[in-house]
Design a protein around this motif. Sequence first.
Motif, mmCIF file in Angstrom:
data_model
loop_
_atom_site.group_PDB
_atom_site.id
_atom_site.type_symbol
_atom_site.label_atom_id
_atom_site.label_comp_id
_atom_site.label_asym_id
_atom_site.label_seq_id
_atom_site.Cartn_x
_atom_site.Cartn_y
_atom_site.Cartn_z
ATOM 1 N N VAL A 101 0.858 -1.176 0.000
ATOM 2 C CA VAL A 101 0.000 0.000 0.000
ATOM 3 C C VAL A 101 0.897 1.230 0.000
ATOM 4 O O VAL A 101 1.795 1.339 0.840
ATOM 5 N N GLU A 104 -0.877 7.739 -3.252
ATOM 6 C CA GLU A 104 -1.254 7.849 -4.656
ATOM 7 C C GLU A 104 -0.218 8.619 -5.490
ATOM 8 O O GLU A 104 -0.204 8.497 -6.711
ATOM 9 N N CYS A 121 0.232 3.462 5.580
ATOM 10 C CA CYS A 121 0.408 2.412 4.567
ATOM 11 C C CYS A 121 0.601 1.047 5.217
ATOM 12 O O CYS A 121 -0.008 0.050 4.790
ATOM 13 N N GLU A 405 -7.046 -2.556 -7.759
ATOM 14 C CA GLU A 405 -7.986 -1.444 -7.816
ATOM 15 C C GLU A 405 -9.252 -1.774 -7.046
ATOM 16 O O GLU A 405 -9.817 -0.898 -6.363
ATOM 17 N N THR A 408 -8.456 -1.533 -3.388
ATOM 18 C CA THR A 408 -8.284 -0.119 -3.054
ATOM 19 C C THR A 408 -9.636 0.557 -2.863
ATOM 20 O O THR A 408 -9.856 1.296 -1.900
ATOM 21 N N ARG A 409 -10.545 0.310 -3.786
ATOM 22 C CA ARG A 409 -11.849 0.957 -3.758
ATOM 23 C C ARG A 409 -12.703 0.484 -2.585
ATOM 24 O O ARG A 409 -13.449 1.281 -1.997
ATOM 25 N N ILE A 412 -9.467 -0.010 1.164
ATOM 26 C CA ILE A 412 -8.536 1.047 1.575
ATOM 27 C C ILE A 412 -9.185 2.421 1.579
ATOM 28 O O ILE A 412 -9.087 3.173 2.554
ATOM 29 N N ARG A 413 -9.852 2.798 0.478
ATOM 30 C CA ARG A 413 -10.370 4.153 0.347
ATOM 31 C C ARG A 413 -11.435 4.524 1.397
ATOM 32 O O ARG A 413 -11.534 5.696 1.757
ATOM 33 N N ILE A 420 -3.340 3.808 -2.081
ATOM 34 C CA ILE A 420 -3.730 2.822 -3.077
ATOM 35 C C ILE A 420 -2.919 1.545 -2.859
ATOM 36 O O ILE A 420 -1.868 1.573 -2.214
ATOM 37 N N MET A 421 -3.416 0.463 -3.410
ATOM 38 C CA MET A 421 -2.710 -0.815 -3.371
ATOM 39 C C MET A 421 -2.113 -1.095 -4.737
ATOM 40 O O MET A 421 -2.747 -0.860 -5.766
#
Length: 542
Positions: A101, A104, A121, A405, A408-409, A412-413, A420-421
Amino acid sequence: MTQWVMQNGLVVPEGVTMAKCLMDAQKERTASGKFFSLATYNQGAVSYGYTKPADTMPFDMLRQAREKSLIDKIIINARITQMKHIAKRVIVPGKQVGFRVVHENYADPNFKPTPDVIRRCKEMEKIVSNVNMEVHTAGFVDFAANAIDQELTYDRKAMVIFRDRTGNPIMYHLVDGTTVRPMLLVLNQYMQDKKIKSKDEAADRFYRDYQIDLTSAAYVQVIDGTPVASWTKDEMSVDISNPSVEINKWAYGAGSLLEQSIAATVTWLNAWAYNDGLFNQDSPESMLFLYGDVDPIGLGAFQRQILDQTGSGDYQKIPVIPADKEFKAELVKIRELPKDIQFPELMRMNIQLKTAAYRAHPSIVNFSVDKGGSGGLNIGNNSEEELVKQSHEEGFLSICHRQAEWLTRVIIRPRYDDLIMIYDVDLEDEARRIELINKQSEVAMTFNEARRAQGLKGELEYGDVPNNANYITAMQALMGAKQQEAAAAAGGDGPDPIGDEEEQRSALDAKSKSPTQPESPKKFEKSSAKNDEKYLYIEIVE
């Protein structure tokens, strides 16, 4: 007077306020567009929800193709093996493959992560690694492998998310994506089957029948035609890699790579079954016709030897049949032999099409492409290594990026929207990396910039010039020309270019030395060759 016609057939005057409100709501719903055709919806709906749109390949058929098609199974298993190799957390970046992680802006050379960014991270890397061990007993590698299998076979990945009191994800796991369906599709089919027009009434009856609350549900799990569970949009995430707005494909997408290349799969299965059937011994391979007068005893011995009725199995002896001069034997083949395997070129082309559909190189199934042979397809002048690398980037790396992605969405987000990953898939060879830096430095770097790119400390005093041999040669020629012009103007013959170059080098060496450092003495050693009176002087400069 204009009249409104309601959905239930009731006709009311235009001025009625309630009717107008209902009609406005109906217009708003229809203005948003429709995603399904009613005819195909009724054809494809089975037991309260789509098993899959009627004009697409059913999930059960895709599952059978995954198991029966050898070429698809090999390709998908190869991708799973590749994912297992990198599905781990990176501890030392640049030295390990895996996921990490990052911020961005990590790719920006001017970005320097703060201690807070580094802490966040590492925190999210632990959460990404925290899959539900009751489902994924091997940890994150199990999750990643199952996700890639679901994507390539069905293109439907379903993730159950567990959150803390603040709503942040803390753990997750996969379920069979083919059983998870949008709540609206399940409820609409239930309303049609029960002849119910009110969604509230349908939700109440649905709860009484199955003890599943649909008021806040976004997805419903249906197994063997029976709804068994439901999730809200915060509890479930369904990911589709190939989404589509085409009619009847909303919430299901354009299909997986297996589905999109199903024609090649069917061709492969038919050709494989045909050739495999050639080994079937249920029917004779040929018939033997004998003409003329044949001795019955000799014919019986011949039959016993050919049909192995005696049990000896000695087929190395040549059969001998007593017969007259008019005797003739004719062998008629009634089915192909295994050595006469059919469609070799078709099978070769099928492998190439299949691997192309998965964006993989034929070598992934241990198939070599003969560019110069009759079965090869030579498009372009790319080398074999370049083709393998290109297919690796288009096929496997794209899968890694999509999975990163998605996590991440979803994971993480919700907690940190600036992280981001990413997957570190390939580690560059050190020599290749330095070679690349050298090539880049010759175009747009100075000496000092090239040193920094290679991790070297310290800067050269005269290092802020382009690192280009042509530039240096041109500058030396220009400096020599100016010195010659200056010497000619002073009345001299001009400096010796070689001597000037040596003087400049000596001056730079002297300047680089410390003022307190004494000049290194020069030593001379005398040596004599054998049987030779001449002496050889060697000058050593320390």
